[in-house]
Scaffold this active site. Structure first.
Site, PDB file in Angstrom:
ATOM      1  N   GLU A   1     -55.910 -26.024  19.315  1.00 57.90           N
ATOM      2  CA  GLU A   1     -54.648 -25.595  18.689  1.00 57.90           C
ATOM      3  C   GLU A   1     -54.329 -26.480  17.487  1.00 57.90           C
ATOM      4  OE1 GLU A   1     -51.477 -25.303  21.581  1.00 57.90           O
ATOM      5  OE2 GLU A   1     -52.800 -24.463  23.102  1.00 57.90           O
TER       6      GLU A   1
ATOM      7  N   GLU B   1     -51.605 -27.534  30.347  1.00 64.04           N
ATOM      8  CA  GLU B   1     -50.496 -28.502  30.332  1.00 64.04           C
ATOM      9  C   GLU B   1     -49.971 -28.838  31.725  1.00 64.04           C
ATOM     10  OE1 GLU B   1     -47.641 -26.831  27.579  1.00 64.04           O
ATOM     11  OE2 GLU B   1     -49.102 -26.768  25.950  1.00 64.04           O
TER      12      GLU B   1
ATOM     13  N   ASN C   1     -56.755 -27.233  29.389  1.00 61.05           N
ATOM     14  CA  ASN C   1     -56.244 -27.407  28.021  1.00 61.05           C
ATOM     15  C   ASN C   1     -54.933 -28.198  28.047  1.00 61.05           C
ATOM     16  OD1 ASN C   1     -56.393 -26.596  25.151  1.00 61.05           O
ATOM     17  ND2 ASN C   1     -54.573 -25.378  25.575  1.00 61.05           N
TER      18      ASN C   1
ATOM     19  N   HIS D   1     -52.093 -31.191  18.170  1.00 57.93           N
ATOM     20  CA  HIS D   1     -50.918 -30.961  17.315  1.00 57.93           C
ATOM     21  C   HIS D   1     -50.488 -32.329  16.773  1.00 57.93           C
ATOM     22  CE1 HIS D   1     -50.416 -26.818  18.551  1.00 57.93           C
ATOM     23  NE2 HIS D   1     -50.420 -27.158  19.826  1.00 57.93           N
TER      24      HIS D   1
ATOM     25  N   ASP E   1     -53.176 -28.297  14.398  1.00 54.99           N
ATOM     26  CA  ASP E   1     -52.314 -28.240  13.215  1.00 54.99           C
ATOM     27  C   ASP E   1     -51.835 -29.656  12.918  1.00 54.99           C
ATOM     28  OD1 ASP E   1     -50.315 -28.490  15.171  1.00 54.99           O
ATOM     29  OD2 ASP E   1     -49.410 -26.546  14.778  1.00 54.99           O
TER      30      ASP E   1
HETATM   31  O1  G2I Z   1     -45.881 -24.844  21.250  1.00 55.67           O
HETATM   32  C1  G2I Z   1     -47.095 -24.817  20.583  1.00 55.67           C
HETATM   33  C2  G2I Z   1     -48.238 -24.486  21.526  1.00 55.67           C
HETATM   34  C3  G2I Z   1     -48.409 -25.606  22.543  1.00 55.67           C
HETATM   35  N1  G2I Z   1     -49.562 -25.357  23.404  1.00 55.67           N
HETATM   36  C4  G2I Z   1     -49.558 -24.076  24.058  1.00 55.67           C
HETATM   37  C5  G2I Z   1     -49.326 -22.939  23.080  1.00 55.67           C
HETATM   38  O2  G2I Z   1     -49.281 -21.715  23.756  1.00 55.67           O
HETATM   39  C6  G2I Z   1     -48.086 -23.168  22.276  1.00 55.67           C
HETATM   40  O3  G2I Z   1     -47.928 -22.042  21.399  1.00 55.67           O
HETATM   41  C7  G2I Z   1     -46.621 -21.676  21.093  1.00 55.67           C
HETATM   42  C8  G2I Z   1     -46.643 -20.509  20.138  1.00 55.67           C
HETATM   43  O4  G2I Z   1     -47.251 -20.908  18.948  1.00 55.67           O
HETATM   44  C9  G2I Z   1     -45.210 -20.048  19.837  1.00 55.67           C
HETATM   45  O5  G2I Z   1     -45.236 -18.831  19.097  1.00 55.67           O
HETATM   46  O6  G2I Z   1     -45.936 -21.340  22.247  1.00 55.67           O
HETATM   47  C10 G2I Z   1     -44.564 -21.072  22.003  1.00 55.67           C
HETATM   48  C11 G2I Z   1     -43.849 -20.901  23.311  1.00 55.67           C
HETATM   49  O7  G2I Z   1     -43.995 -21.993  24.127  1.00 55.67           O
HETATM   50  C12 G2I Z   1     -44.449 -19.841  21.132  1.00 55.67           C
HETATM   51  O8  G2I Z   1     -43.102 -19.616  20.800  1.00 55.67           O
HETATM   52  C13 G2I Z   1     -42.543 -18.436  21.247  1.00 55.67           C
HETATM   53  C14 G2I Z   1     -41.052 -18.519  21.085  1.00 55.67           C
HETATM   54  O9  G2I Z   1     -40.583 -19.613  21.863  1.00 55.67           O
HETATM   55  C15 G2I Z   1     -40.423 -17.271  21.538  1.00 55.67           C
HETATM   56  O10 G2I Z   1     -39.036 -17.321  21.300  1.00 55.67           O
HETATM   57  C16 G2I Z   1     -41.057 -16.064  20.837  1.00 55.67           C
HETATM   58  O11 G2I Z   1     -40.550 -14.870  21.370  1.00 55.67           O
HETATM   59  O12 G2I Z   1     -43.059 -17.349  20.514  1.00 55.67           O
HETATM   60  C17 G2I Z   1     -42.571 -16.123  21.008  1.00 55.67           C
HETATM   61  C18 G2I Z   1     -43.285 -14.976  20.280  1.00 55.67           C
HETATM   62  O13 G2I Z   1     -43.084 -15.071  18.899  1.00 55.67           O
END
Ligand code: G2I
Length: 452
Positions: free
Chosen positions: A269, A163, A204, A240, A271
């Site tokens: 990724e 990103e 990515n 996404h 969805d």
């Molecule tokens: O945002 C969707 C994805 C976009 N591209 C990069 C990916 O790495 C990203 O994944 C998401 C995860 O699916 C989430 O799970 O990235 C988020 C953060 O940018 C993740 O969220 C975080 C929460 O913001 C936190 O509060 C939490 O502690 O997940 C953490 C673990 O559960």
């Protein structure tokens, strides 16, 4: 029990042969020993691709979560465990344990592992932002070497940089961009190549799924890297989607134009928010696009059940929150050439279904080094079944540790399973499934079924 016919066996052998050849190339692996074309991973493997899921270590203790992962998928991306704030929370102190929980299981099943991600502005450890340029340069190199070195030779592809562009095609003003300048992406890729020469190195991003200012900027960067010999092997398209950001009409054409630059493309990724047939047909479009681009090497969905999605309210995944297979699941499986229906010859014509009121049972076992998952299918004969008991005898040393959708009499030796409230009634010719997980070797189990 049902004996599968030669036709079914031959079909399976073909799929296994194709998948075996691909597994040898390191790109894909079978999801397990289940009927090959009836899982996402096995169906994708037969098409020369992996089908992975983002997995969170925090959910691995939930039997159905882990079972669905290892049964259906032959690839994985740790959802958060390899991000900088988790893996190097303090300078030069690496915390590999959460990601190792995932990669250890994945490796024991020969899954394709994607590493996500090395250099990203988000989920960045706080200490990184305060560094001056010289220290940031050293820290980035040290981070790439430390993380890639830990799994050297084990990761199929790394999202080296994630990103880095804005929607208008300019560089995102991350700490890396601001302090190291335009060259930081190239530096990251060069460092990554030296750290693990066998890993594919990907850029990515999201909203790059069709041709637009952002994807054009990424395209120009990849073109430049290729022309100057900067090591880059693949581009990840996060994909996404929802109604505000639908699958673009030039999705496949966009994948193809990147592939034409001489890089692999991966859907990293995936969805798609929605439900029912609309969601299913959108998923079908994405899968068909990947299948139509020979350098599209695999697809990863960003989670397993809807309840654990980063945007759960949009129900964007293939399994509902109870792990039920959604129409989107069936659409993806079918698009990959698989089928969730029992094979047409199961029960085969030369092995007639049980008589009225009786039942038959089959077991498919997904065995790994030190454990197994058994999935049992109970099929009613020509008459209605109103309750059932399935008996199996486990090999010595095998112990069941958990199960679902059935009551169980014991954990070792001869074990009986009876229906629970909602799956006792089975209409003529229909099937229900239950399962169990255990330690040791649980394959070669022959079930018997008695209707009550
Ligand atoms: O945002 C969707 C994805 C976009 N591209 C990069 C990916 O790495 C990203 O994944 C998401 C995860 O699916 C989430 O799970 O990235 C988020 C953060 O940018 C993740 O969220 C975080 C929460 O913001 C936190 O509060 C939490 O502690 O997940 C953490 C673990 O559960």
């Amino acid at each position: 029990m049902v004996i599968r016919s030669l036709r079914s066996t031959a079909r399976k052998a073909l799929v296994f042969a194709a998948a075996g050849a691909l597994a040898a190339s390191g790109a894909v692996a079978l999801a397990g020993t289940a009927d090959a074309a009836s899982t996402l991973g096995a169906a994708a493997a037969a098409r020369g691709r992996y089908f992975g899921a983002a997995v969170s270590s925090g959910h691995l203790g939930e039997a159905q979560y882990t079972n669905t992962w290892v049964t259906e998928f032959n690839g994985v991306t740790p959802e958060n465990e390899m991000k900088w704030d988790t893996i190097e929370p303090n300078r030069n102190q690496f915390n590999f344990a959460p990601a190792d929980q995932i990669t250890t299981q994945a490796r024991s099943r020969s899954m394709t592992i994607r590493g996500h991600t090395l250099v990203w502005h988000s989920q960045l450890a706080g200490w990184v932002s305060g560094l001056d340029a010289t220290n940031l340069q050293t820290a980035m190199t040290n981070h790439i070497n430390g993380v890639m070195g830990h799994w050297k030779g084990q990761i199929y592809a790394w999202d080296v940089v994630n990103e880095a562009f804005e929607e208008n095609g300019t560089r995102r003003q991350s700490v890396f961009q601001q302090k190291l300048g335009n060259g930081y992406i190239e530096q990251a890729f060069r460092t990554a190549r030296a750290a693990d020469p066998n890993a594919k190195l990907c850029y990515n991003d999201y909203n790059t799924d069709g041709q637009n200012a952002k994807s054009n900027a990424v395209f120009a960067m990849v073109q430049d890297f290729k022309s100057r010999g900067v090591p880059i092997d693949c581009v990840g398209f996060q994909s996404h989607f929802n109604s505000a950001s639908p699958v673009p009409s030039d999705y496949q054409a966009n994948l193809q134009r990147f592939a034409n630059l001489g890089v692999d493309v991966q859907i990293t990724e995936l969805d798609i928010e929605g439900s029912g047939t609309t969601q299913a047909s959108n998923y079908t479009r994405v899968v068909n696009a990947c299948l139509a681009v020979s350098r599209c090497t695999g697809i990863t969905v960003w989670g397993i059940p809807d309840k654990y999605s980063w945007r759960a309210s949009g129900t964007p995944l293939l399994f509902d929150s109870n792990y039920g297979k959604k129409p989107a699941y069936t659409a993806v499986l079918n698009a990959l050439g698989g089928s969730s229906d029992p094979p047409p010859d199961n029960p085969p014509p030369d092995n007639p279904p049980p008589a009225g009121g009786a039942c038959a049972a089959t077991v498919t076992t997904n065995q790994w080094q030190d454990g197994f998952v058994g999935t049992v299918r109970v099929t009613a004969g020509t008459g209605q079944v109103n309750g059932w008991t399935v008996t199996i005898t486990l090999p010595a040393g095998a112990t069941i540790t958990s199960g679902w959708n059935a009551n169980r009499s014991g954990n070792t030796g001869t074990v009986q399973f009876t229906n629970v409230g909602f799956n006792g009634a089975v209409a003529p010719g229909q099937s229900v499934e239950f399962g169990y997980q255990g330690t040791g070797t649980g394959s070669d189990v022959t079930p018997s079924c008695a209707a009550s």
